[in-house]
Enzyme design. Structure first.
Site, PDB file in Angstrom:
ATOM      1  N   GLU A 163       0.830  -1.210   0.000  1.00  0.00           N
ATOM      2  CA  GLU A 163       0.000   0.000   0.000  1.00  0.00           C
ATOM      3  C   GLU A 163       0.863   1.258   0.000  1.00  0.00           C
ATOM      4  OE1 GLU A 163      -2.940  -0.318  -0.723  1.00  0.00           O
ATOM      5  OE2 GLU A 163      -3.104  -2.463  -0.352  1.00  0.00           O
ATOM      6  N   HIS A 166       1.974   2.011  -3.394  1.00  0.00           N
ATOM      7  CA  HIS A 166       0.952   2.733  -4.158  1.00  0.00           C
ATOM      8  C   HIS A 166       1.043   4.223  -3.856  1.00  0.00           C
ATOM      9  CE1 HIS A 166      -1.230  -0.303  -6.227  1.00  0.00           C
ATOM     10  NE2 HIS A 166      -1.709  -0.920  -5.165  1.00  0.00           N
TER      11      HIS A 166
END
Lengths: 331, 188
Positions: A163, A166
């Protein structure tokens, strides 16, 4: 490709997406103007009646205004909308497991050299996670209760690293903009389709107008209105799938431990139940498709077009290659 | 005349651009080092609490516990006197001894069920990881900076304006730190 090239590529892609969608808005709006709202004005000049078309691009302007309003409200309220849609709550520092989650997020943001994102927990027993925000300076990480309970520390770290990747690659900005525009397109083409139906029932003058507008152009436009939501979804999915591989690789780079992500992905894969609390609008931001559909497991043409994520098989395989090369380098 | 002026202008812009780039990189390096420092201090604060709460239960690990406390005292002392190298040597000793303690936790059921100890252990594990990752990031960013000031033609500006290379952290040989995996971001 290094992280800086990744970032600038993503920023460019964000602009291209914006541009493509604006063209979409204009095309849909302009078509509506041309075929339906081209006002005819009856004038008397020297006792002869002439009809004159007066062009006011009412639909073009209003579709642009609607999309701009949508973009602005999503940027200012986007995070509140996601929080209320998923029922998420901020992580509680008193709870040992949740404190661990916050610690892991902090560890990975240090590894990536970005400010610490805000940590939220989605009350859902399925295993899933996603990140959002507009830039690494202000970003958010969401994980489900199920993920927190079922992964060990190393696996949790791997998922968080995915994450955080990202976030540091600016995927979050690209995906946020894409999601907003996708919704706007869906809304506008729905509105157009509705008024189309109403118009063809009620007034006959407008259908006469339409006939004067040229058959083929009209057909192309109708197809565009119908297909716009599907095309924009396919575009978003294609971008999303590619970003998943890169985030996996980025996670391995941050933790230096691809094996943890492999075992995390395998656990996530085994829980096939859908994540009920995560709506479709954020599906492409998640680590795995929240619909829990089996489309993810297929790798054919149709699956490739509509899946938000690449097949788990392929992702795990790519990670195994990394783990193998790592062990080779160590030996 | 115009051509010379253009060349001079381009040169000036290039110098400004490279200088600013080097300064921002150097600040990132310093920032990364501060982050390590913050986490080390945090660990120094946490250690006495942990040792006190496990001292009673871990009867057979007194040696390791004293080792941690001694290394901590030495490290703090060394940093205060500005002896960075010795400080980090002691930090490495702490890291290894703590790793051993964490591994041994499983053998003491009364520790595992103790809420306070679990919380302290989690805090320390988190801090340990943060130190590792802060070093990792420091090494990455410093390598980038060091490469930048060695590359031609930026090295001309760097040497003129006094940009110096920073040392990397060398990991202790026997430590269990992981090797960097080969990451290819072009896989698709």
């Amino acid at each position: 490709m290094n992280i800086y090239e990744q970032q600038s590529k993503n920023k460019k892609l964000t602009w291209i997406m914006l541009f493509v969608f604006i063209i979409f808005f204009i095309a849909i709006g302009a078509g509506f103007d041309y075929f339906y709202l081209g006002y005819t004005k009856t004038k008397y000049v020297n006792d002869t009646i002439t009809t004159q078309k007066e062009f006011v691009p009412f639909a073009t302007i209003s579709s642009l205004i609607i999309s701009i309003i949508l973009i602005i409200t999503s940027f200012s309220n986007g995070i509140k909308m996601i929080v209320s849609a998923t029922g998420a709550r901020p992580a509680n520092f008193e709870d040992l497991k949740e404190k661990q989650f916050v610690n892991v997020v902090e560890e990975m943001s240090i590894a990536a050299g970005i400010p610490k994102p805000a940590c939220y927990i989605v009350p859902d027993n399925d295993l899933n996670a996603f990140a959002t925000g507009f830039s690494p300076d202000k970003s958010y990480v969401f994980i489900t209760q199920g993920l927190l309970e079922q992964l060990n520390r190393e696996e949790l770290q791997a998922v968080i690293a995915h994450e955080i990747s990202h976030i540091r690659f600016y995927d979050i900005r690209l995906m946020t903009v894409t999601a907003i525009l996708m919704n706007a397109i869906a809304m506008i083409s729905d509105m157009m389709a509705r008024s189309l139906r109403r118009n063809s029932y009620s007034s006959s003058s407008s259908s006469r107008n339409r006939n004067s507008g040229g058959g083929i152009l009209f057909l192309i436009w109708i197809i565009l209105v119908i297909l716009a939501p599907i095309i924009s979804r396919m575009l978003a999915m294609a971008i999303s799938r590619q970003r998943e591989y890169l985030a996996d690789a980025g996670a391995a780079e941050l933790t230096r431990n691809p094996k943890a992500l492999i075992s995390a992905l395998e656990k996530i894969r085994k829980s096939v139940q859908p994540t009920k609390n995560i709506k479709e609008s954020v599906a492409h931001m998640c680590i795995t498709d929240p619909r829990g559909s089996l489309i993810e497991e297929k790798s054919g043409f149709i699956a490739d077009l509509f899946a938000t994520h690449p097949p788990m098989e392929k992702r795990i395989l790519a990670l195994k290659v990394m783990a193998y090369e790592q062990s080779k380098a160590k030996a | 005349m115009t051509i010379i002026a253009i060349i001079v202008a381009v040169l000036i812009f290039w110098v400004i651009f490279s200088f600013n780039k080097l300064v921002s990189l150097r600040n990132q390096v310093k920032n990364a080092f501060t982050q390590i420092d913050i986490q080390l201090k945090r660990r120094h604060d946490l250690i006495p609490n942990l040792i006190n709460s496990v001292k009673g239960a871990m009867k057979f690990e007194q040696e390791t516990l004293t080792k941690v406390m001694e290394a901590r005292a030495k490290a703090i002392n060394a940093f205060q006197q500005g002896n960075i190298k010795e400080g980090f040597q002691n930090e490495n000793i702490i890291t290894q001894a703590l790793g051993k303690l964490f591994a041994l936790k499983e053998a003491y059921p009364e520790l595992k069920s103790n809420q306070q100890v679990s919380q302290l252990m989690e805090e320390l594990t988190g801090t340990e990881n943060k130190i590792t990752f802060a070093r990792q990031f420091y090494n990455d960013i410093t390598t980038k900076y060091n490469t930048q000031i060695e590359l031609f033609p930026t090295n001309l500006i760097a040497s003129m304006l006094g940009f110096k290379a920073f040392d990397l952290f060398e990991l202790p040989k026997e430590s269990a730190e992981r090797e960097t995996p080969k990451v290819d971001l072009t896989i698709s």
